[in-house]
Design a protein around this motif. Structure first.
Motif, mmCIF file in Angstrom:
data_model
loop_
_atom_site.group_PDB
_atom_site.id
_atom_site.type_symbol
_atom_site.label_atom_id
_atom_site.label_comp_id
_atom_site.label_asym_id
_atom_site.label_seq_id
_atom_site.Cartn_x
_atom_site.Cartn_y
_atom_site.Cartn_z
ATOM 1 N N THR A 110 -1.977 2.893 -10.002
ATOM 2 C CA THR A 110 -0.570 3.243 -10.254
ATOM 3 C C THR A 110 0.179 2.040 -10.823
ATOM 4 O O THR A 110 1.395 1.947 -10.730
ATOM 5 C CB THR A 110 0.149 3.697 -8.950
ATOM 6 O OG1 THR A 110 -0.116 2.738 -7.925
ATOM 7 C CG2 THR A 110 -0.315 5.051 -8.519
ATOM 8 N N ALA B 239 2.241 1.717 -3.429
ATOM 9 C CA ALA B 239 1.234 2.165 -4.400
ATOM 10 C C ALA B 239 0.946 3.656 -4.210
ATOM 11 O O ALA B 239 0.883 4.410 -5.185
ATOM 12 C CB ALA B 239 -0.041 1.335 -4.243
ATOM 13 N N VAL B 240 0.802 4.074 -2.961
ATOM 14 C CA VAL B 240 0.482 5.482 -2.678
ATOM 15 C C VAL B 240 1.617 6.393 -3.144
ATOM 16 O O VAL B 240 1.382 7.479 -3.675
ATOM 17 C CB VAL B 240 0.208 5.678 -1.159
ATOM 18 C CG1 VAL B 240 0.166 7.149 -0.794
ATOM 19 C CG2 VAL B 240 -1.089 4.997 -0.767
ATOM 20 N N GLU C 143 -5.113 -1.755 -8.345
ATOM 21 C CA GLU C 143 -6.337 -1.237 -7.686
ATOM 22 C C GLU C 143 -6.212 0.260 -7.416
ATOM 23 O O GLU C 143 -7.180 1.000 -7.443
ATOM 24 C CB GLU C 143 -6.546 -1.930 -6.329
ATOM 25 C CG GLU C 143 -7.160 -3.308 -6.408
ATOM 26 C CD GLU C 143 -6.958 -4.081 -5.103
ATOM 27 O OE1 GLU C 143 -6.819 -3.434 -4.041
ATOM 28 O OE2 GLU C 143 -6.924 -5.321 -5.163
ATOM 29 N N HIS C 144 -4.986 0.663 -7.123
ATOM 30 C CA HIS C 144 -4.739 2.058 -6.764
ATOM 31 C C HIS C 144 -4.600 2.957 -7.987
ATOM 32 O O HIS C 144 -4.541 4.179 -7.886
ATOM 33 C CB HIS C 144 -3.470 2.118 -5.897
ATOM 34 C CG HIS C 144 -3.351 3.361 -5.090
ATOM 35 N ND1 HIS C 144 -2.690 4.479 -5.536
ATOM 36 C CD2 HIS C 144 -3.850 3.679 -3.874
ATOM 37 C CE1 HIS C 144 -2.775 5.431 -4.611
ATOM 38 N NE2 HIS C 144 -3.467 4.954 -3.594
ATOM 39 N N HIS D 164 0.836 -1.210 0.000
ATOM 40 C CA HIS D 164 0.000 0.000 0.000
ATOM 41 C C HIS D 164 0.867 1.255 0.000
ATOM 42 O O HIS D 164 0.592 2.201 -0.740
ATOM 43 C CB HIS D 164 -0.964 -0.013 1.194
ATOM 44 C CG HIS D 164 -2.111 -0.941 0.971
ATOM 45 N ND1 HIS D 164 -3.168 -0.623 0.137
ATOM 46 C CD2 HIS D 164 -2.357 -2.190 1.425
ATOM 47 C CE1 HIS D 164 -4.013 -1.646 0.106
ATOM 48 N NE2 HIS D 164 -3.548 -2.607 0.875
#
Ligand SMILES: C=C(O[C@@H]1C=C(C(=O)O)C=C[C@H]1O)C(=O)O
Length: 110
Positions: free
Chosen positions: A102, A45-46, A99-100, A42
């Protein structure tokens, strides 16, 4: 049934009880590892970081091979085992990035 067979059966039960405990510990340790690696996924991805980090993997493998050698475990097996887990982690990271929004796959040009 001879005494020796009874003794062997008792020993087998004892060893299998330990094997079952070790398998349970492995499942719990792997669950905890994947909980951490999903959080890493996560974060990556962020912050738009790549799913795989080959330099880190190289250091981990070298370290694990040394640990395996010290523990009388085949270092090739330890490396294969770690690689198997890492491939699955990277698959998760790619899915999280997807999903994000990126999600360039590992090795793909951005
Ligand atoms: C967990 C990470 O992501 C990937 C998975 C790794 C692992 O499962 O240990 C190590 C490096 C990365 O290829 C990370 O970068 O730390």
């Amino acid at each position: 049934m001879s005494d020796k067979t009874d003794q062997a059966k008792a020993k087998l039960l004892e060893l299998r009880a330990s094997i079952d405990n070790i398998d349970a510990a492995l499942v719990h340790m792997l669950a905890e590892r994947f909980r951490c690696t999903k959080a890493v996924g996560h974060l990556k991805a962020v912050h738009d970081l790549p799913p795989a980090d080959p330099a880190r993997e190289e250091r981990q493998i070298a370290r694990l091979r040394r640990l395996a050698d010290d523990a009388n475990l085949d270092p090739d097996f330890a490396e294969k085992f770690l690689n198997f887990i890492i491939r699955e982690v990277i698959r998760h990271h790619e899915a999280i990035a997807e999903e994000h929004g990126t999600g360039a796959k590992t090795g793909e040009k951005a």
